[in-house]
Scaffold this motif. Structure first.
Motif, short mmCIF file in Angstrom:
data_model
loop_
_atom_site.label_atom_id
_atom_site.label_comp_id
_atom_site.label_asym_id
_atom_site.label_seq_id
_atom_site.Cartn_x
_atom_site.Cartn_y
_atom_site.Cartn_z
N SER A 75 0.87 -1.18 0.00
CA SER A 75 0.00 0.00 0.00
C SER A 75 0.91 1.22 0.00
CB SER A 75 -0.93 -0.01 1.21
OG SER A 75 -0.21 -0.02 2.42
N ASN A 76 0.75 2.05 -1.01
CA ASN A 76 1.65 3.18 -1.23
C ASN A 76 0.92 4.50 -1.07
OD1 ASN A 76 4.15 1.77 -2.36
ND2 ASN A 76 2.52 0.91 -3.61
N GLY A 77 1.21 5.20 0.01
CA GLY A 77 0.67 6.54 0.21
C GLY A 77 1.56 7.55 -0.48
N LEU A 78 0.98 8.36 -1.34
CA LEU A 78 1.80 9.32 -2.08
C LEU A 78 2.27 10.48 -1.20
CD1 LEU A 78 0.00 9.38 -5.55
CD2 LEU A 78 1.92 7.98 -4.76
N LEU A 79 1.75 10.60 0.02
CA LEU A 79 2.23 11.61 0.96
C LEU A 79 3.23 11.03 1.95
CD1 LEU A 79 -1.11 13.51 1.75
CD2 LEU A 79 0.64 14.06 0.05
N ASP A 80 3.60 9.79 1.75
CA ASP A 80 4.53 9.10 2.63
C ASP A 80 5.95 9.58 2.36
OD1 ASP A 80 6.18 7.29 3.97
OD2 ASP A 80 4.91 5.59 3.51
N PRO A 81 6.66 10.07 3.39
CA PRO A 81 8.03 10.53 3.14
C PRO A 81 8.98 9.41 2.71
CG PRO A 81 7.55 10.53 5.49
CD PRO A 81 6.27 10.23 4.78
N TRP A 82 8.60 8.15 2.92
CA TRP A 82 9.43 7.02 2.51
C TRP A 82 9.05 6.54 1.11
CZ3 TRP A 82 13.35 6.17 5.66
CH2 TRP A 82 13.23 6.56 6.99
N SER A 83 8.19 7.24 0.44
CA SER A 83 7.61 6.75 -0.81
C SER A 83 8.61 6.56 -1.95
CB SER A 83 6.48 7.68 -1.27
OG SER A 83 6.97 8.96 -1.56
N SER A 84 9.77 7.14 -1.86
CA SER A 84 10.73 6.95 -2.95
C SER A 84 11.20 5.50 -3.07
CB SER A 84 11.94 7.86 -2.77
OG SER A 84 12.64 7.53 -1.59
N GLY A 85 11.03 4.72 -2.02
CA GLY A 85 11.43 3.32 -2.06
C GLY A 85 10.29 2.36 -2.33
N ARG A 86 9.18 2.88 -2.79
CA ARG A 86 7.97 2.06 -2.94
C ARG A 86 7.98 1.19 -4.19
NH1 ARG A 86 5.14 7.62 -3.63
NH2 ARG A 86 5.64 8.03 -5.78
N HIS A 104 2.54 7.91 5.83
CA HIS A 104 3.22 6.82 6.52
C HIS A 104 2.32 6.19 7.58
CE1 HIS A 104 6.78 4.55 7.36
NE2 HIS A 104 6.70 4.83 8.65
N HIS A 105 1.94 4.96 7.38
CA HIS A 105 1.10 4.16 8.28
C HIS A 105 -0.35 4.63 8.38
CE1 HIS A 105 4.09 1.36 9.82
NE2 HIS A 105 4.92 2.36 9.94
N LEU A 106 -0.73 5.67 7.68
CA LEU A 106 -2.09 6.18 7.81
C LEU A 106 -3.12 5.12 7.45
CD1 LEU A 106 -3.92 8.60 8.42
CD2 LEU A 106 -3.73 9.26 6.03
N ASP A 107 -2.83 4.30 6.44
CA ASP A 107 -3.77 3.26 6.03
C ASP A 107 -3.77 2.06 6.99
OD1 ASP A 107 -1.12 2.92 5.02
OD2 ASP A 107 -1.84 1.23 3.83
N LEU A 108 -2.83 2.01 7.91
CA LEU A 108 -2.73 0.88 8.84
C LEU A 108 -3.25 1.21 10.24
CD1 LEU A 108 0.85 -0.29 7.84
CD2 LEU A 108 -1.33 -1.17 7.01
N ARG A 109 -3.54 2.45 10.49
CA ARG A 109 -3.99 2.88 11.81
C ARG A 109 -5.51 2.78 11.91
NH1 ARG A 109 0.30 5.82 14.30
NH2 ARG A 109 1.89 6.35 12.79
N GLY A 110 -6.01 2.97 13.11
CA GLY A 110 -7.45 2.99 13.32
C GLY A 110 -8.08 4.16 12.60
N SER A 111 -9.37 4.07 12.37
CA SER A 111 -10.06 5.13 11.63
C SER A 111 -10.10 6.42 12.45
CB SER A 111 -11.47 4.70 11.25
OG SER A 111 -12.23 4.45 12.41
N ASN A 112 -10.20 7.52 11.70
CA ASN A 112 -10.24 8.85 12.29
C ASN A 112 -11.16 9.68 11.43
OD1 ASN A 112 -9.37 11.75 12.54
ND2 ASN A 112 -8.01 10.85 14.07
N LEU A 113 -11.93 10.56 12.03
CA LEU A 113 -12.86 11.40 11.28
C LEU A 113 -12.14 12.26 10.24
CD1 LEU A 113 -15.32 12.52 14.09
CD2 LEU A 113 -15.71 10.83 12.28
N ALA A 114 -10.87 12.53 10.44
CA ALA A 114 -10.10 13.35 9.50
C ALA A 114 -9.47 12.54 8.36
CB ALA A 114 -9.00 14.12 10.26
#
Length: 121
Positions: A75-86, A104-114
């Motif tokens: 899963s590749n987040g385009l706002l992930d600072p590590w994305s150059s290695g994706r 980074h990890h946003l898709d792996l964390r619990g849900s948030n209204l934001a």
């Protein structure tokens, strides 16, 4: 140590995921800092009693040579600072999912209204 063991990343960085960090102060926003493997090694040994193996991850996991891998979802987040290695392209039993507003990890964390739509869709 914190309650969730997040400091274990430092141990992992000292053993199998050695990632040189250096800054030139020109092409980044940081003060000049050169990568010093000797200093890093001494710190790892002092903290954890281990010596870094800088090539371990590439040797163990194949680096970008993942042709023999299967059943992996990247899963590749385009706002992930590590994305150059994706890994951006699906191939065989390897699936790559692009999440435009993922971080980074946003898709792996619990849900948030934001959470942005591209993360929850």
């Amino acid at each position: 140590e914190d309650d969730i063991g997040a400091d274990m990343w430092n141990y992992q960085a000292c053993t199998e995921m050695v990632m040189p960090f250096c800054y030139d102060g020109v092409n980044d926003m940081f003060q000049v800092a050169k990568w010093d493997i000797d200093a890093f090694s001494k710190d790892c040994f002092k903290q954890y009693g281990v010596k870094p193996r800088p090539d371990m991850a590439n040797l163990q996991y194949g680096g970008r040579n993942i042709g023999a891998a299967s059943n992996i979802i990247f899963s590749n987040g385009l706002l992930d600072p590590w994305s150059s290695g994706r890994i951006l392209k699906s191939s065989g039993k390897i699936v790559s999912i692009i999440i435009p507003e993922g971080a980074h990890h946003l898709d792996l964390r619990g849900s948030n209204l934001a959470d942005p739509v591209s993360v929850i869709a």
